[in-house]
Write a protein that holds these residues in place. Structure first.
Motif, PDB file in Angstrom:
ATOM      1  N   HIS A  42      95.591  44.381 -67.944  1.00  0.00           N
ATOM      2  CA  HIS A  42      95.106  45.763 -67.827  1.00  0.00           C
ATOM      3  C   HIS A  42      94.049  45.883 -66.737  1.00  0.00           C
ATOM      4  CE1 HIS A  42      97.200  45.962 -71.587  1.00  0.00           C
ATOM      5  NE2 HIS A  42      97.147  47.275 -71.510  1.00  0.00           N
ATOM      6  N   GLY A  43      93.989  44.884 -65.861  1.00  0.00           N
ATOM      7  CA  GLY A  43      92.977  44.896 -64.810  1.00  0.00           C
ATOM      8  C   GLY A  43      93.599  45.018 -63.431  1.00  0.00           C
ATOM      9  N   LEU A  44      93.237  44.060 -62.580  1.00  0.00           N
ATOM     10  CA  LEU A  44      93.663  44.103 -61.173  1.00  0.00           C
ATOM     11  C   LEU A  44      95.172  44.167 -60.986  1.00  0.00           C
ATOM     12  CD1 LEU A  44      91.407  41.420 -59.496  1.00  0.00           C
ATOM     13  CD2 LEU A  44      91.546  43.855 -58.939  1.00  0.00           C
ATOM     14  N   SER A  45      95.901  43.589 -61.959  1.00  0.00           N
ATOM     15  CA  SER A  45      97.361  43.550 -61.824  1.00  0.00           C
ATOM     16  C   SER A  45      97.952  44.961 -61.803  1.00  0.00           C
ATOM     17  CB  SER A  45      97.980  42.740 -62.959  1.00  0.00           C
ATOM     18  OG  SER A  45      97.663  43.338 -64.193  1.00  0.00           O
ATOM     19  N   ARG A  46      97.155  45.973 -62.142  1.00  0.00           N
ATOM     20  CA  ARG A  46      97.669  47.356 -62.147  1.00  0.00           C
ATOM     21  C   ARG A  46      97.179  48.174 -60.950  1.00  0.00           C
ATOM     22  NH1 ARG A  46      99.815  49.395 -67.416  1.00  0.00           N
ATOM     23  NH2 ARG A  46     100.108  47.494 -68.590  1.00  0.00           N
ATOM     24  N   LEU A  47      96.310  47.584 -60.131  1.00  0.00           N
ATOM     25  CA  LEU A  47      95.703  48.367 -59.049  1.00  0.00           C
ATOM     26  C   LEU A  47      96.757  48.931 -58.082  1.00  0.00           C
ATOM     27  CD1 LEU A  47      93.122  49.321 -57.624  1.00  0.00           C
ATOM     28  CD2 LEU A  47      93.018  47.111 -56.467  1.00  0.00           C
ATOM     29  N   LYS A  48      97.711  48.068 -57.700  1.00  0.00           N
ATOM     30  CA  LYS A  48      98.739  48.521 -56.748  1.00  0.00           C
ATOM     31  C   LYS A  48      99.557  49.667 -57.365  1.00  0.00           C
ATOM     32  CE  LYS A  48     102.618  46.897 -53.964  1.00  0.00           C
ATOM     33  NZ  LYS A  48     103.526  47.928 -54.448  1.00  0.00           N
ATOM     34  N   MET A  49      99.852  49.534 -58.651  1.00  0.00           N
ATOM     35  CA  MET A  49     100.630  50.583 -59.333  1.00  0.00           C
ATOM     36  C   MET A  49      99.877  51.923 -59.294  1.00  0.00           C
ATOM     37  SD  MET A  49     100.377  52.267 -62.467  1.00  0.00           S
ATOM     38  CE  MET A  49      99.660  51.245 -63.736  1.00  0.00           C
ATOM     39  N   TYR A  50      98.549  51.898 -59.573  1.00  0.00           N
ATOM     40  CA  TYR A  50      97.776  53.150 -59.527  1.00  0.00           C
ATOM     41  C   TYR A  50      97.847  53.751 -58.117  1.00  0.00           C
ATOM     42  CZ  TYR A  50      95.668  51.717 -64.008  1.00  0.00           C
ATOM     43  OH  TYR A  50      95.464  51.332 -65.318  1.00  0.00           O
ATOM     44  N   CYS A  51      97.695  52.876 -57.105  1.00  0.00           N
ATOM     45  CA  CYS A  51      97.700  53.374 -55.715  1.00  0.00           C
ATOM     46  C   CYS A  51      99.076  53.923 -55.349  1.00  0.00           C
ATOM     47  CB  CYS A  51      97.289  52.252 -54.748  1.00  0.00           C
ATOM     48  SG  CYS A  51      95.577  51.760 -54.979  1.00  0.00           S
ATOM     49  N   ASP A  52     100.126  53.207 -55.776  1.00  0.00           N
ATOM     50  CA  ASP A  52     101.489  53.694 -55.486  1.00  0.00           C
ATOM     51  C   ASP A  52     101.716  55.060 -56.128  1.00  0.00           C
ATOM     52  OD1 ASP A  52     102.047  51.410 -54.088  1.00  0.00           O
ATOM     53  OD2 ASP A  52     103.196  50.450 -55.695  1.00  0.00           O
TER      54      ASP A  52
END
Ligand SMILES: NC(=O)c1ccc[n+]([C@@H]2O[C@H](COP(=O)([O-])OP(=O)(O)OC[C@H]3O[C@@H](n4cnc5c(N)ncnc54)[C@H](O)[C@@H]3O)[C@@H](O)[C@H]2O)c1
Length: 336
Positions: A42-52
């Motif tokens: 639930h951390g950095l591994s989701r950052l790209k998804m939020y940006c996309d």
């Protein structure tokens, strides 16, 4: 990477995607917290998804969030497709403010997105010496009891209370037997998943992670867990005006529209009925911790204790970032 440096990078990435500085800071704090409590899924591994999703105009980087005051205690938030962290931060702060005035605060949120860890918001209430319940629905992962098709999310249930010690009691649990992140990792690394956690798309038990991802996850405790997942879908989705009954889109795979997730936050003063709550909760925990232990068990923990000690020890360390996630981070940072 050092926590401060990582926080700066995440802030800059969000700001470069049109998020205000204030909102970027709310998001980066929540993401770093997930890393520190040992929940990297639930951390950095989701950052790209939020940006996309921001780039695809499915998350609104500058939402016009509306708060409708229903009473001194109750508010309804239309998050205008904000990133979930921002809507949830506003909601818990509103619930805390109302609770201080009236003893109880109830806030429903619609048109939001994935907000990370429920316990992160509940802990904010505990810091004000208040009790909190937090609910959110999530994209389909779990099959309702008797069905071979997933519909409920892993819909976490969270209850938190001050304990009269510095370590809060935070029960924050998804209602699937294991979390989806673990199945995704097993699928990537070709490892088997345990028996009894998932079915394939034909409804047959499987230990093959890829088959589990295209099939369904099983809820905790059979029909009881299915009932709890359903309850969270009703409280978060049906009650608030958010999506429900399987309509919440998967943030990684479904870019056909915003998620419109719903959340519900219920906060209360601990001394509504008794004047000596802090003494009573202390006694309650003390009695349970003193019980005779099973062989091999050194200590009985209460929910939240394990995460708290991980958080305290991780605060002194650098955050370890897996290679593929570091690459994403570098690309996002370079393109800002
Ligand atoms: N936003 C979303 O859509 C979403 C969906 C699912 C889960 N989540 C989050 O994912 C996180 C992880 O969920 P999970 O189900 O994997 O949690 P988990 O299995 O790691 O922990 C569940 C609960 O059990 C407690 N616990 C663990 N070991 C214990 C022990 N030995 N003794 C006593 N208590 C113990 C933990 O403190 C926690 O409260 C949660 O923070 C949840 O909010 C978010």
């Amino acid at each position: 990477m050092k926590i401060k440096k990582l926080k700066n990078i995440i802030n800059k990435i969000f700001v470069s995607h049109g998020v205000t500085k204030k909102h970027a800071s709310i998001c980066s704090e929540a993401i770093i917290n997930a890393e520190l409590v040992g929940a990297p899924s639930h951390g950095l591994s989701r950052l790209k998804m939020y940006c996309d999703r921001i780039k695809s105009k499915l998350i609104n980087p500058k939402p016009k969030i509306k708060i409708k005051k229903i009473s001194q205690s109750i508010a309804h938030i239309d998050a205008n497709n904000s990133i979930g962290f921002v809507a949830a931060d506003l909601a818990i702060k509103t619930a805390i403010k109302n609770t201080k005035k009236t003893g109880i605060g109830l806030v429903g949120v619609k048109n939001s997105g994935h907000y990370g860890l429920s316990g992160y918001y509940a802990e904010q209430a505990v810091k004000h010496n208040l009790i909190a319940f937090c609910f959110t629905n999530a994209p389909p992962a779990i099959a309702p009891h008797g069905s071979k098709k997933s519909l409920f999310g892993t819909n976490p249930i969270c209850f938190a209370t001050p304990t009269s010690s510095k370590v809060p009691f935070i029960l924050d649990t998804s209602v699937s037997v294991i979390n989806r992140g673990k199945i995704r990792v097993a699928a990537r690394t070709g490892k088997k998943i345990p028996q009894g956690v998932a079915l394939d798309k034909f409804g047959k038990p499987t230990t093959d992670a890829k088959k589990a991802l295209s099939g369904v996850q099983l809820p905790i405790a059979g029909f009881k867990g299915s009932g709890l997942a359903w309850m969270v879908d009703i409280l978060s989705g049906v009650l608030t005006g958010g999506n429900h009954s399987g309509k919440v889109r998967d943030p990684f795979d479904d870019f056909s529209g915003p998620q419109n997730i719903g959340h519900l936050f219920l906060v209360m003063k601990p001394n509504l009925f008794v004047g000596n709550y802090s003494q009573r909760i202390k006694e309650n925990i003390k009695r349970i911790k003193k019980l005779p232990k099973l062989k091999g068990v050194k200590k009985i923990y209460y929910p939240g204790e394990n995460k708290y000690s991980r958080y305290i020890s991780n605060l002194k360390k650098n955050i370890l970032i897996p290679k593929n996630i570091l690459e994403d981070l570098e690309k996002l940072n370079a393109n800002k």
